[in-house]
Design an enzyme around this catalytic site. Structure first.
Site, mmCIF file in Angstrom:
data_model
loop_
_atom_site.group_PDB
_atom_site.id
_atom_site.type_symbol
_atom_site.label_atom_id
_atom_site.label_comp_id
_atom_site.label_asym_id
_atom_site.label_seq_id
_atom_site.Cartn_x
_atom_site.Cartn_y
_atom_site.Cartn_z
ATOM 1 N N GLY A 81 0.818 -1.219 0.000
ATOM 2 C CA GLY A 81 0.000 0.000 0.000
ATOM 3 C C GLY A 81 0.847 1.263 0.000
ATOM 4 O O GLY A 81 1.962 1.285 0.527
ATOM 5 N N ARG A 145 1.115 -5.706 -4.945
ATOM 6 C CA ARG A 145 1.124 -6.619 -3.792
ATOM 7 C C ARG A 145 1.602 -8.037 -4.140
ATOM 8 O O ARG A 145 1.397 -8.958 -3.362
ATOM 9 C CB ARG A 145 -0.267 -6.668 -3.156
ATOM 10 C CG ARG A 145 -0.679 -5.365 -2.458
ATOM 11 C CD ARG A 145 -1.812 -5.587 -1.486
ATOM 12 N NE ARG A 145 -2.254 -4.355 -0.857
ATOM 13 C CZ ARG A 145 -1.708 -3.813 0.217
ATOM 14 N NH1 ARG A 145 -0.674 -4.398 0.790
ATOM 15 N NH2 ARG A 145 -2.182 -2.693 0.729
ATOM 16 N N ASP A 176 5.707 -8.008 5.709
ATOM 17 C CA ASP A 176 5.780 -9.152 4.797
ATOM 18 C C ASP A 176 6.859 -8.947 3.730
ATOM 19 O O ASP A 176 7.635 -9.849 3.440
ATOM 20 C CB ASP A 176 4.440 -9.337 4.059
ATOM 21 C CG ASP A 176 3.483 -10.177 4.879
ATOM 22 O OD1 ASP A 176 3.930 -10.795 5.861
ATOM 23 O OD2 ASP A 176 2.288 -10.205 4.528
ATOM 24 N N LYS A 202 8.257 0.581 5.510
ATOM 25 C CA LYS A 202 7.117 1.388 5.046
ATOM 26 C C LYS A 202 5.803 0.831 5.552
ATOM 27 O O LYS A 202 5.634 -0.378 5.577
ATOM 28 C CB LYS A 202 7.120 1.381 3.517
ATOM 29 C CG LYS A 202 5.915 1.975 2.873
ATOM 30 C CD LYS A 202 5.222 1.043 1.883
ATOM 31 C CE LYS A 202 4.490 -0.085 2.540
ATOM 32 N NZ LYS A 202 3.575 -0.837 1.653
ATOM 33 N N THR A 203 4.897 1.610 5.988
ATOM 34 C CA THR A 203 3.459 1.341 6.094
ATOM 35 C C THR A 203 2.806 2.413 6.947
ATOM 36 O O THR A 203 3.322 2.768 8.014
ATOM 37 C CB THR A 203 3.090 -0.048 6.667
ATOM 38 O OG1 THR A 203 1.658 -0.145 6.731
ATOM 39 C CG2 THR A 203 3.645 -0.353 8.049
ATOM 40 N N ASP A 205 0.264 1.928 8.526
ATOM 41 C CA ASP A 205 -0.377 1.245 9.659
ATOM 42 C C ASP A 205 0.418 1.351 10.955
ATOM 43 O O ASP A 205 -0.137 1.140 12.037
ATOM 44 C CB ASP A 205 -0.586 -0.247 9.341
ATOM 45 C CG ASP A 205 -1.519 -0.463 8.168
ATOM 46 O OD1 ASP A 205 -2.107 0.521 7.696
ATOM 47 O OD2 ASP A 205 -1.652 -1.613 7.720
HETATM 48 P P1 FBP Z 1 0.568 -1.892 3.640
HETATM 49 O O1 FBP Z 1 0.545 -2.775 4.848
HETATM 50 O O2 FBP Z 1 0.928 -2.600 2.406
HETATM 51 O O3 FBP Z 1 1.416 -0.679 3.864
HETATM 52 O O4 FBP Z 1 -0.906 -1.329 3.383
HETATM 53 C C1 FBP Z 1 -1.653 -0.802 4.416
HETATM 54 C C2 FBP Z 1 -3.068 -0.455 4.046
HETATM 55 O O5 FBP Z 1 -3.188 0.908 3.723
HETATM 56 C C3 FBP Z 1 -4.028 -0.837 5.181
HETATM 57 O O6 FBP Z 1 -4.156 0.206 6.111
HETATM 58 C C4 FBP Z 1 -5.297 -1.164 4.450
HETATM 59 O O7 FBP Z 1 -6.066 -2.097 5.157
HETATM 60 C C5 FBP Z 1 -4.810 -1.755 3.158
HETATM 61 O O8 FBP Z 1 -3.530 -1.201 2.922
HETATM 62 C C6 FBP Z 1 -5.701 -1.480 1.987
HETATM 63 O O9 FBP Z 1 -5.212 -2.180 0.878
HETATM 64 P P2 FBP Z 1 -5.535 -1.838 -0.624
HETATM 65 O O10 FBP Z 1 -4.672 -0.680 -1.011
HETATM 66 O O11 FBP Z 1 -5.106 -3.064 -1.354
HETATM 67 O O12 FBP Z 1 -6.980 -1.505 -0.728
#
Ligand code: FBP
Length: 551
Positions: A81, A145, A176, A202-203, A205
């Site tokens: 993400g 992803r 991951d 990165k994230t 979250d």
């Molecule tokens: P990452 O863990 O890859 O950084 O993504 C986090 C996130 O933004 C979460 O907060 C959310 O649940 C998810 O990605 C949403 O995923 P997508 O972009 O595939 O809709």
């Protein structure tokens, strides 16, 4: 291309580096510390990573570099993400690489790890890089992803790198992706192909953190963006005095984003999934907690309020967790039979016959639209897509039912008019705050220092982040140090441990000490928009989480 005034101005922003990285490259020395061990399961992880386990921590300081100055080619991948600051990791990496040797080259593999497998890439130029400096988004090369995890994929990656004489790959991703970076580094080391792998944390979250990663990048900007919006909603609520706003915020499983937003805005209620799980709270308990705030405030004439809900809440409620797990198993075995059913009544009869009576009762208790969302398409692993479940609407409906009952019993006489919001994508590509712009640039610059000094299987780390950037400490940590064994799809796998909110940590304790006061009274804080220019007291602040954790 037309540019907004802020975008033009941000191109000229010069991200701040830690003091130790400001020297000439030849004057930056890598100092090795102690040999490392994984956080647990040491013997098993050592056996899985015979070539990259136990390496030493690295810190950079002013001295004499022992790195050889040969021409280097580096590949970079954005994984997962979006998170504000990703472009700056790449610009920092590019600048360090070109400063070291103008013949060095940076390859950007497009649309995530699949770009490496498909040999789909671009070679960065000054002009291209300059048009992405200090901007949000991952559109510089795109993200994806795809997981890099099989031997077949590693063999393709090796071939592609060899084809372009690439010496090192930088993987910018979450837990991951960095786990997979370590496995790839081990594969390359075992094959003695000389290709190095470096990860960057990165994230948005915030769940990739531990004693060596103080925060993942993007968390700062994303939480500031959501907090600005929540603050604006609080002010609207306090002006109109007629709505209860239920705001769900992203963050997948962990509640770091919800907690940080609560610390920044002081809403009436903020639910924390980790607490719900630890106290084994049912949906009814959660509704009681929110309804109690609604009732108390209505007694003062305040029929308005703000509630923050973490994205992953529903999976932490014990009865829903069991229901989801039963549904996942059931769909894995009898999906065909289930999809052949047409009406909701037929589907309910099927569930009644196949779920335990407790889970069927939980299912029937849920509002109809949530029942339907639980039966929607599964993700590629066969799981319910929890982020698509409108938890904020579920909580509103449960609270509404509670209040109706209280009203009937003469225990509540207020008005409850609720609105729902979901903030997630709004924050993932915001212009990085100065903190994220500086942190990310430093992470990228530092990643190149690790490459130059011959390291592989390391994560680029910048520490001491609640201090001014001059005092930040740049270095590297072997990724295996952060690993433990976890059960994944029926098998024990080495992974970086995901960090959930710690209920005995300082940020949660601060929140717990103040929430009763916030629940009853109006103590909203209005953080306003991210400030990019102006006094350091508003431009360079980090998150409340980091401040509380470190001070
Ligand atoms: P990452 O863990 O890859 O950084 O993504 C986090 C996130 O933004 C979460 O907060 C959310 O649940 C998810 O990605 C949403 O995923 P997508 O972009 O595939 O809709």
């Amino acid at each position: 291309m037309e540019l907004s005034p802020l975008q033009k101005e941000r191109y000229n922003y010069a991200p701040k580096l830690p003091e130790m990285l400001k020297h000439q490259i030849a004057e930056i020395e890598a100092v090795e510390g102690k040999a490392t061990e994984s956080v647990s399961d040491q013997e098993e992880i050592k056996a899985l990573f015979p070539n990259t386990y136990g390496m030493k921590e690295v810190t950079f300081k002013k001295g004499k570099s022992s790195a050889k100055n040969s021409t280097l080619r580096v590949g970079v991948i954005l994984s997962g993400g979006q998170a504000p600051g990703g472009h700056n990791v790449i610009t920092g990496l590019y600048d360090a690489l070109k400063k070291t040797n103008k013949d060095n080259e940076l390859f950007g593999f497009k649309n995530g790890p699949s770009g490496l497998l498909d040999d789909d890439y671009l070679v960065f130029t000054d002009e291209y890089i300059d048009s992405y400096r200090n901007t949000g988004g991952f559109d510089i090369i795109g993200s994806g992803r795809t997981k890099l995890e099989t031997e077949e994929q590693f063999a393709i990656a090796e071939k592609v790198c060899q084809k372009h004489s690439i010496n090192a790959i930088v993987i910018i991703g979450g837990d991951d992706s960095n786990t997979n970076a370590a496995v790839l580094a081990e594969y390359f080391a075992a094959h003695k192909c000389g290709i190095q792998v470096i990860g960057c944390p990165k994230t948005i979250d915030g769940d990739l953190k531990n004693d060596v990663i103080e925060t993942s990048f993007g968390f700062d900007t994303a939480t500031k963006t959501y907090s600005e919006l929540i603050g604006n909603i609080e002010r609207d609520a306090n002006s109109a005095k007629k709505y209860w706003h239920f705001v769900k915020v992203m963050g997948r499983s962990a509640s770091h984003i919800a907690l940080e937003c609560a610390l920044e805005t002081q809403p009436n209620v903020c639910l924390i999934s980790e607490e719900v799980e630890s106290k084994q709270m049912s949906l009814s308990d959660i509704a009681d907690q929110v309804a109690s705030s609604v009732v108390k405030r209505s007694e003062k004439g305040d029929n308005f309020g703000v509630v923050i809900i973490p994205e992953g809440l529903i999976e932490f409620v014990p009865e829903v967790k069991s229901l989801i797990s039963e549904l996942n198993d059931l769909m894995a075995i009898k999906e065909k039979e289930f999809t052949a059913l047409n009406t909701l009544d037929e589907k309910k009869a099927f569930l009644n016959a196949n779920l335990t009576s407790e889970s069927y009762e939980t299912y029937s208790f849920l509002p109809l639209d949530i029942q339907a969302q639980l039966l929607m398409d599964r993700d590629p692993h066969g799981n319910v897509q929890v982020s698509r479940i409108e938890t904020e609407k579920l909580i509103i409906s449960l609270v509404d039912s509670k209040l109706k009952r209280l009203k009937k019993d003469g225990k509540y006489s207020g008005k409850f008019s609720a609105l729902n919001h979901f903030f997630g994508y709004e924050g993932r590509c915001a212009f990085p705050s100065n903190f994220d712009a500086d942190y990310c640039y430093s992470l990228g610059y530092n990643a190149f220092m690790l490459i130059l000094n011959g390291y592989t299987g390391y994560l680029s780390t910048i520490k001491n982040l609640s201090k001014s950037s001059d005092n930040w400490v740049a270095g590297g940590i072997p990724i295996t140090k952060m690993m433990n064994l976890e059960q994944r799809h029926g098998k024990k796998k080495p992974v970086i441990r995901k960090a959930l909110v710690e209920l005995d940590g300082k940020p949660f304790r601060y929140f717990a000490q103040h929430r009763d006061e916030w629940s009853e009274n109006t103590r909203y804080l209005y953080p306003g928009a991210i400030q990019y220019y102006g006094p350091s007291s508003v431009c360079d602040i980090t998150t409340r989480t980091l401040e509380l954790e470190q001070n």
